[in-house]
Design an enzyme around this catalytic site. Structure first.
Site, short mmCIF file in Angstrom:
data_model
loop_
_atom_site.label_atom_id
_atom_site.label_comp_id
_atom_site.label_asym_id
_atom_site.label_seq_id
_atom_site.Cartn_x
_atom_site.Cartn_y
_atom_site.Cartn_z
N SER A 292 -17.51 -5.88 -3.43
CA SER A 292 -18.96 -5.79 -3.24
C SER A 292 -19.63 -7.07 -3.72
O SER A 292 -19.14 -7.73 -4.64
CB SER A 292 -19.52 -4.61 -4.03
N1 SAH Z 1 -15.85 -1.78 -6.10
C1 SAH Z 1 -14.84 -2.30 -5.23
C2 SAH Z 1 -15.14 -1.87 -3.81
C3 SAH Z 1 -13.98 -1.88 -2.93
S1 SAH Z 1 -14.31 -1.29 -1.30
C4 SAH Z 1 -14.81 -3.80 -5.31
O1 SAH Z 1 -15.87 -4.41 -5.46
O2 SAH Z 1 -13.72 -4.37 -5.17
C5 SAH Z 1 -14.12 0.45 -1.50
C6 SAH Z 1 -12.84 0.93 -2.08
O3 SAH Z 1 -12.84 2.36 -2.01
C7 SAH Z 1 -11.60 0.48 -1.31
O4 SAH Z 1 -10.71 -0.14 -2.19
C8 SAH Z 1 -11.04 1.78 -0.73
O5 SAH Z 1 -9.63 1.79 -0.62
C9 SAH Z 1 -11.54 2.79 -1.74
N2 SAH Z 1 -11.58 4.18 -1.26
C10 SAH Z 1 -11.96 4.64 -0.05
N3 SAH Z 1 -11.83 5.99 0.01
C11 SAH Z 1 -11.37 6.39 -1.21
C12 SAH Z 1 -11.03 7.65 -1.78
N4 SAH Z 1 -11.13 8.79 -1.09
N5 SAH Z 1 -10.57 7.68 -3.04
C13 SAH Z 1 -10.44 6.54 -3.77
N6 SAH Z 1 -10.74 5.31 -3.30
C14 SAH Z 1 -11.20 5.23 -2.03
#
Ligand code: SAH
Length: 211
Positions: A60
């Site tokens: 993000s």
């Molecule tokens: N805060 C993180 C955002 C990553 S994008 C950063 O800044 O790096 C969103 C993340 O949510 C991804 O890594 C994706 O794999 C995860 N995600 C999506 N669905 C999910 C679920 N049901 N349970 C856990 N993680 C999930």
């Protein structure tokens, strides 16, 4: 490009764009964001953009991390927080400095393995990372006074809302094509929902990926 001065310019920009929580700004001023992206992208880590982190996911933008942290903290101290969507762990690192303890759940196993190593190297200790489907929450570790979800969903399951303390809140992007930040607050009489500005996140997906 990855110096303290670059980081301070990022903080100044966040302040100018409207982040007012000085605690969050000072925390983000101490975390080396360039260590959370691939080396080839390190020089762009402090720009206000989301960047790819492999497995089709994104880190993000600084603005989004600051904004969601500000909404979650709501100018009060946080005890136990649940993050859904660990990704590269940058938001986790920020939360670890804002809360007493952070649980973070990620569904993509290999992504979490790399993040685990990264956060260990940074000696962040008040966290627990779990390879699991975040939509189920972590009933055994609940209740949480804050839950933050960094992937978009149309609906928050009751099982997750039940894991909030009274007075606790969940901050997440809600929608599908059009998405908005959303806060659901739990109070003694039920739940109160507030919709905020439009945002852009990758979708939440149920189930886990092992390899
Ligand atoms: N805060 C993180 C955002 C990553 S994008 C950063 O800044 O790096 C969103 C993340 O949510 C991804 O890594 C994706 O794999 C995860 N995600 C999506 N669905 C999910 C679920 N049901 N349970 C856990 N993680 C999930």
């Amino acid at each position: 490009m990855t110096s303290q001065r670059t980081r301070m310019r990022m903080i100044e920009r966040l302040r100018n764009y409207g982040i007012t929580d000085e605690i969050i700004l000072s925390v983000m001023g101490t975390i080396p964001r360039h260590l959370f992206v691939e080396e080839a992208l390190a020089s762009r880590a402090y720009e206000d953009v989301a960047l790819p982190i492999n497995y089709g996911q994104t880190i993000s933008s600084p603005w989004m991390v600051a904004r969601m942290s500000e909404l979650l903290r709501n100018n009060s101290s946080l005890n136990k927080v649940l993050e859904i969507g660990t990704g590269c762990g940058y938001q986790t690192a920020v939360l670890a400095k804002l809360a007493n303890y952070v649980y973070s759940v990620e569904r993509i196993g290999p992504l979490l393995t790399r993040t685990r190593i990264r956060l260990h190297k940074l000696q962040i200790k008040n966290i627990s990372l779990k390879h699991a489907d975040g939509l189920l929450g972590l009933p055994d570790a609940s209740p949480f006074d804050g839950i933050i979800m960094t992937a978009v969903t149309t609906h928050i399951p009751d099982t997750l809302l039940e894991q909030l303390t009274i007075g606790g809140r969940i901050v997440f992007p809600r929608g599908s094509n059009k998405q908005n930040l959303c806060i659901i607050e739990k109070n003694a009489n039920g739940y109160e929902e507030t919709m905020l500005e439009e945002v852009n996140f990758v979708p939440i997906i149920s189930g886990v990926i092992k390899k």
